[in-house]
Design a protein around this motif. Structure first.
Motif, PDB file in Angstrom:
ATOM      1  N   LEU A 121      41.210  45.549  37.933  1.00 14.17           N
ATOM      2  CA  LEU A 121      42.042  44.355  37.669  1.00 14.17           C
ATOM      3  C   LEU A 121      41.763  43.250  38.682  1.00 14.17           C
ATOM      4  O   LEU A 121      41.686  42.060  38.332  1.00 14.17           O
ATOM      5  N   HIS A 122      41.574  43.635  39.944  1.00 16.68           N
ATOM      6  CA  HIS A 122      41.284  42.641  40.967  1.00 16.68           C
ATOM      7  C   HIS A 122      39.946  41.967  40.723  1.00 16.68           C
ATOM      8  O   HIS A 122      39.790  40.747  40.895  1.00 16.68           O
ATOM      9  N   ARG A 123      38.934  42.774  40.274  1.00 18.51           N
ATOM     10  CA  ARG A 123      37.626  42.207  39.981  1.00 18.51           C
ATOM     11  C   ARG A 123      37.699  41.246  38.803  1.00 18.51           C
ATOM     12  O   ARG A 123      37.022  40.209  38.785  1.00 18.51           O
ATOM     13  N   VAL A 124      38.531  41.571  37.798  1.00 22.42           N
ATOM     14  CA  VAL A 124      38.679  40.660  36.644  1.00 22.42           C
ATOM     15  C   VAL A 124      39.207  39.300  37.099  1.00 22.42           C
ATOM     16  O   VAL A 124      38.674  38.235  36.747  1.00 22.42           O
ATOM     17  N   LEU A 125      40.249  39.326  37.890  1.00 21.67           N
ATOM     18  CA  LEU A 125      40.834  38.058  38.356  1.00 21.67           C
ATOM     19  C   LEU A 125      39.876  37.305  39.263  1.00 21.67           C
ATOM     20  O   LEU A 125      39.781  36.072  39.204  1.00 21.67           O
ATOM     21  N   PHE A 126      39.117  38.064  40.109  1.00 17.85           N
ATOM     22  CA  PHE A 126      38.208  37.413  41.030  1.00 17.85           C
ATOM     23  C   PHE A 126      37.077  36.720  40.286  1.00 17.85           C
ATOM     24  O   PHE A 126      36.695  35.583  40.610  1.00 17.85           O
ATOM     25  N   ILE A 156      40.666  37.234  29.637  1.00 20.85           N
ATOM     26  CA  ILE A 156      40.967  38.431  30.428  1.00 20.85           C
ATOM     27  C   ILE A 156      40.440  39.675  29.726  1.00 20.85           C
ATOM     28  O   ILE A 156      39.824  40.570  30.348  1.00 20.85           O
ATOM     29  N   GLU A 157      40.640  39.795  28.400  1.00 22.31           N
ATOM     30  CA  GLU A 157      40.138  40.959  27.665  1.00 22.31           C
ATOM     31  C   GLU A 157      38.606  41.012  27.706  1.00 22.31           C
ATOM     32  O   GLU A 157      38.005  42.090  27.893  1.00 22.31           O
ATOM     33  N   ARG A 158      37.970  39.853  27.552  1.00 23.46           N
ATOM     34  CA  ARG A 158      36.498  39.834  27.575  1.00 23.46           C
ATOM     35  C   ARG A 158      35.973  40.265  28.934  1.00 23.46           C
ATOM     36  O   ARG A 158      35.059  41.096  29.041  1.00 23.46           O
ATOM     37  N   GLU A 159      36.547  39.732  30.004  1.00 24.66           N
ATOM     38  CA  GLU A 159      36.077  40.089  31.335  1.00 24.66           C
ATOM     39  C   GLU A 159      36.407  41.551  31.668  1.00 24.66           C
ATOM     40  O   GLU A 159      35.610  42.261  32.321  1.00 24.66           O
ATOM     41  N   TYR A 160      37.560  42.002  31.208  1.00 23.76           N
ATOM     42  CA  TYR A 160      37.945  43.396  31.463  1.00 23.76           C
ATOM     43  C   TYR A 160      36.986  44.362  30.752  1.00 23.76           C
ATOM     44  O   TYR A 160      36.559  45.397  31.311  1.00 23.76           O
ATOM     45  N   ASN A 161      36.614  44.041  29.510  1.00 21.87           N
ATOM     46  CA  ASN A 161      35.651  44.885  28.778  1.00 21.87           C
ATOM     47  C   ASN A 161      34.285  44.886  29.461  1.00 21.87           C
ATOM     48  O   ASN A 161      33.586  45.921  29.528  1.00 21.87           O
ATOM     49  N   ALA A 162      33.904  43.700  29.995  1.00 26.35           N
ATOM     50  CA  ALA A 162      32.602  43.627  30.679  1.00 26.35           C
ATOM     51  C   ALA A 162      32.591  44.492  31.929  1.00 26.35           C
ATOM     52  O   ALA A 162      31.612  45.234  32.210  1.00 26.35           O
ATOM     53  N   ILE A 163      33.679  44.435  32.706  1.00 25.90           N
ATOM     54  CA  ILE A 163      33.740  45.241  33.933  1.00 25.90           C
ATOM     55  C   ILE A 163      33.803  46.734  33.591  1.00 25.90           C
ATOM     56  O   ILE A 163      33.198  47.581  34.270  1.00 25.90           O
ATOM     57  N   CYS A 164      34.521  47.078  32.525  1.00 27.27           N
ATOM     58  CA  CYS A 164      34.568  48.499  32.108  1.00 27.27           C
ATOM     59  C   CYS A 164      33.180  48.997  31.675  1.00 27.27           C
ATOM     60  O   CYS A 164      32.791  50.143  31.942  1.00 27.27           O
ATOM     61  N   SER A 165      32.439  48.140  30.988  1.00 20.49           N
ATOM     62  CA  SER A 165      31.077  48.540  30.586  1.00 20.49           C
ATOM     63  C   SER A 165      30.179  48.688  31.794  1.00 20.49           C
ATOM     64  O   SER A 165      29.292  49.557  31.815  1.00 20.49           O
ATOM     65  N   GLU A 166      30.380  47.843  32.833  1.00 21.54           N
ATOM     66  CA  GLU A 166      29.591  47.981  34.044  1.00 21.54           C
ATOM     67  C   GLU A 166      29.921  49.290  34.754  1.00 21.54           C
ATOM     68  O   GLU A 166      29.037  49.942  35.324  1.00 21.54           O
ATOM     69  N   ASP A 167      31.185  49.670  34.741  1.00 21.25           N
ATOM     70  CA  ASP A 167      31.610  50.903  35.399  1.00 21.25           C
ATOM     71  C   ASP A 167      31.449  52.128  34.513  1.00 21.25           C
ATOM     72  O   ASP A 167      31.894  53.235  34.898  1.00 21.25           O
TER      73      ASP A 167
END
Length: 600
Positions: free
Chosen positions: A24-29, A43-54
Motif C-alpha cells: 500500500l505504501h508503494r502504491v501511494l509513493f 489506485i487499482e491499476r497501480e496496486y495490480n501492477a505492484i502485485c504483478s511485480e511481487d
C-alpha cells in the motif's frame, strides 16, 4: 476524518501483514512520484501492477485495496497519503527497518540509482524472514541508508505537500474577522500612506513656499534698493533745486526788505508829521469843546436848580392836600362807622326775629312731618296689608286655578285618549266583526256550494253505479228512481234555505251584540265623566270651606309669610325701613308761612 473513523482504520490496518502494508505504501509513493491524482481507477491499476511485480495474485475483494479505497472516500479534501500516515501513526506502525516495515531490502529506484558501495550487488528476490539478514553487512547498511534517505525525502515531500495544501486552504478560506481585520489594516495602511503623501506634499509645498518667499524677498530687496536709490537721487536733485530756489528767494527777499525799510522810514517821517498836526488840531478842538460844555453846564445847573425848587414846593403842596384828604376821610370813616354800628344793631334785632321765626317754622315743620310720617306709615301699612291680602288671595286663587286648569287639561287629555282608544277599539271590533262576518258569509256560501257540488258528483256517481247495477232488472226501476231523485233535490233545496236563514240569524245576533257592547261602553263613559265632575265639585267645595276657615288666620300668618313675587318682597323691604323725608306741601300757605294746626 473524525477520531472514531481514524481508530477504525487503525484497527483494520493492524491486522494486515507487513507485505500488504508495504504494498500500500508503494502504491501511494508511485502515484505521488508520477503526479497522478488519487482516484479509485489509478489506485487499482497501480496496486495490480505492484502485485504483478511481487508475483502476488490480487483478488477482486482484496481487503487491503478495499481499505485503501474506503480511506480515499473519507474526507476527500484531505490528501490520501496524509490520511494513510495518520492511520499508521494511530496504529503505532513506523516505516523503519524493524519487523513492521516491508521495504527494508527492496530498492524501488534500482533502475535509476545503482548501488556503488562494495561493488554491484543485486538481490534477486526478497527474503521471507528477517532472521537470515546480517545487519553488519555492507549491502544491508547501504540498503538501510538508502531507505532512510527515501523515507526522509518522502516525509519532506509530504510535509511540503501538506504545507502547500494548508496554504491553498488558508488562501481559499475566508474568515469575516480576518477580512475585517485585513480591511481595517488596509484602510489604516492606505490612510498612513495618504497621510505620509500629504505630509510629503505639504513639506514640498512649504519648501517651495520658502523658496518663493526667499525669491520674493530678494526681488523686494532689489526693488526696494533700486527705489531707495532713485528716491535718494531724486531727493538730492530736489535739495539742490530747493537750495538754488532759496538762494534766489533770499536775494529777492533781501532786495524787497531793503525797499520796505526805505518805504517804512519815509512812512514814519510822514506819520510823525501827521501825528503832530493831528494832535495840535485835537487840542484846539478839545479846548473849544470844554468851553462849550462849561457854558452848557451852567445853563443846565440853573434850570435844574429852578426845577428842584419847584418840585420841593409842589411836594409840600401835595402833602398838605393829602393831609386834608386824610382828615376828611377819617371824619367820613368815623361817621360811617357810627352809622354802620347803629345799622348793625338794628339788623341784629331783625335777624334775631327772623331766626326765631325760622326756628319756630322748623319746629312746626318737624312736628307736622313726624305726624305726617306716622300717618303715612300707618296708611302705608294698611295699604300693604290690604295689598298683601289681595295678593295672597290672588296667588291662592291663581294656584287653585292653575291646579284646576292642569287637572282639567289632564282630564281632557285622558278623556281624549280614552275616546281615541274607544274609537280605535270600536274600529278594531267593527273590523273584526266585518272580517268575521265576511269570513262566515264566504264560508257559508262556499260550504253549500261545495256540498252541492259534492252531492251532485255523488248523485251522478250513485246514479251511474245504480244504473249499471239495475240494468239487470229491466226498465221497471226507472220511475221510482226518478221520484227518489226529485225528493232528494227538494231536500237539498230545503237544507240550503235553512242553512242561509241560520247564517242570517247568526249575523243578526252578532250585529246586535256589537251594538249592545257599544251602548254599554258609551254609558260607562258617561258615568265616568259624571263621577269625575262630582269628584271635582267635591274638591272645590272642600277647598272653599278650607279657604273660609283659614280666612281668620290669614292676618296672623301674613306677617310671617314670605312674599311670593319680587315686587311684593321689594314693597315689604321698603315698608320695613324709614321712608325718605317728603315735605308736606299742604302744611304751608302761598307766603311760605307755616300754618298752625291743632295738634288734637
Amino acid at each position: 476524518m473524525t477520531p472514531e473513523q481514524q481508530a477504525d482504520f487503525a484497527n483494520e490496518i493492524r491486522g494486515f501483514p507487513p507485505k500488504d502494508i508495504d504494498r500500500l505504501h508503494r502504491v501511494l509513493f508511485r502515484l505521488q512520484e508520477d503526479l497522478v491524482d488519487f482516484t479509485p481507477a489509478a489506485i487499482e491499476r497501480e496496486y495490480n501492477a505492484i502485485c504483478s511485480e511481487d508475483r502476488h495474485t490480487p483478488h477482486p475483494d482484496d481487503p487491503c485495496l478495499r481499505w485503501l479505497l474506503d480511506l480515499l472516500q473519507i474526507d476527500a479534501d484531505i490528501p490520501l497519503n496524509e490520511k494513510f500516515l495518520d492511520a499508521l501513526q494511530e496504529a503505532h506502525i513506523v516505516l523503519t527497518t524493524d519487523g513492521t516495515t516491508t521495504d527494508g531490502g527492496t530498492d524501488y529506484d534500482a533502475a535509476e540509482q545503482p548501488l556503488s558501495i562494495g561493488g554491484p550487488s543485486v538481490v534477486p528476490e526478497r527474503l521471507d524472514s528477517s532472521d537470515l539478514l546480517d545487519e553488519n553487512d555492507a549491502l544491508w547498511q547501504q540498503a538501510v541508508a538508502l531507505d532512510n534517505r527515501k523515507l526522509a525525502s518522502q516525509a519532506l515531500e509530504q510535509w511540503r505537500q501538506k504545507l502547500h495544501l494548508k496554504r491553498e486552504a488558508y488562501l481559499d478560506y475566508e474568515d469575516p474577522v480576518m477580512n475585517n481585520f485585513a480591511d481595517h489594516f488596509y484602510v489604516r495602511t492606505l490612510a498612513r500612506k495618504t497621510l505620509t503623501h500629504w505630509h510629503n506634499t505639504v513639506a514640498e509645498i512649504q519648501e517651495m513656499e520658502k523658496a518663493g518667499q526667499e525669491f520674493r524677498a530678494r526681488q523686494d530687496a532689489s526693488f526696494a534698493l533700486r527705489q531707495w536709490t532713485l528716491a535718494a537721487r531724486e531727493r538730492l536733485f530736489t535739495r539742490v533745486g530747493d537750495e538754488r530756489s532759496l538762494y534766489k528767494v533770499l536775494g529777492i527777499w533781501r532786495e524787497k526788505t531793503r525797499q520796505l525799510r526805505e518805504m517804512e522810514a519815509a512812512a514814519d517821517g510822514f506819520r510823525d508829521r501827521q501825528v503832530v498836526r493831528n494832535t495840535l488840531g485835537m487840542m484846539v478842538a478839545k479846548s473849544a469843546q470844554i468851553h462849550h460844555e462849561e457854558t452848557q453846564a451852567v445853563v443846565v445847573y440853573q434850570g435844574n436848580l429852578v426845577r428842584r425848587i419847584f418840585n420841593k414846593w409842589l411836594a409840600q403842596l401835595q402833602q398838605i392836600q393829602l393831609n386834608e384828604r386824610r382828615a376828611d376821610a377819617a371824619a367820613e370813616y368815623f361817621a360811617s362807622k357810627h352809622a354802620l354800628q347803629k345799622w348793625r344793631e338794628k339788623t341784629g334785632l331783625v335777624l334775631e326775629q327772623k331766626r326765631g321765626q325760622q326756628a319756630r317754622r322748623q319746629l312746626l315743620a318737624v312736628k307736622y312731618v313726624r305726624k305726617w310720617k306716622v300717618f303715612a306709615r300707618k296708611s302705608k301699612e294698611e295699604k300693604y296689608a290690604e295689598a298683601y291680602k289681595v295678593m295672597r288671595r290672588k296667588v291662592k286663587v291663581n294656584i287653585a286655578r292653575a291646579a284646576l286648569n292642569l287637572w282639567r287639561e289632564k282630564t281632557a287629555r285622558i278623556r281624549e285618549m280614552d275616546m281615541t282608544a274607544e274609537e280605535f277599539r270600536a274600529r278594531k271590533d267593527a273590523d273584526n266583526v266585518k272580517r268575521m262576518a265576511h269570513g262566515a258569509i264566504v264560508t257559508m256560501y262556499n260550504r253549500p256550494t261545495q256540498q252541492q257540488e259534492a252531492n251532485r258528483q255523488a248523485d251522478l256517481f250513485f246514479t251511474k253505479k245504480l244504473v249499471e247495477r239495475l240494468q239487470i232488472f229491466g226498465s221497471n226501476w226507472l220511475v221510482p228512481t226518478r221520484q227518489i231523485l226529485e225528493n232528494q233535490k227538494k231536500a237539498d233545496a230545503y237544507r240550503a234555505t235553512r242553512t242561509a236563514s241560520h247564517a242570517l240569524a247568526t249575523l243578526r245576533n252578532w250585529r246586535n251584540a256589537a251594538f249592545r257592547f257599544q251602548r254599554l261602553e258609551e254609558d260607562a263613559e258617561v258615568v265616568l265623566q259624571r263621577n269625575a265632575k262630582k269628584r271635582a265639585l267635591v274638591f272645590l267645595q272642600k277647598w272653599s270651606r278650607a279657604a273660609a276657615q283659614g280666612q281668620g288666620e290669614e292676618e296672623g300668618r301674613e306677617e310671617r309669610m314670605i312674599p311670593a313675587t319680587p315686587a311684593a318682597r321689594r314693597s315689604q323691604l321698603l315698608a320695613s325701613t324709614t321712608p325718605a323725608y317728603t315735605p308736606a306741601v299742604g302744611l304751608f300757605r302761598e307766603d311760605r308761612v307755616v300754618e298752625e294746626l291743632d295738634e288734637d
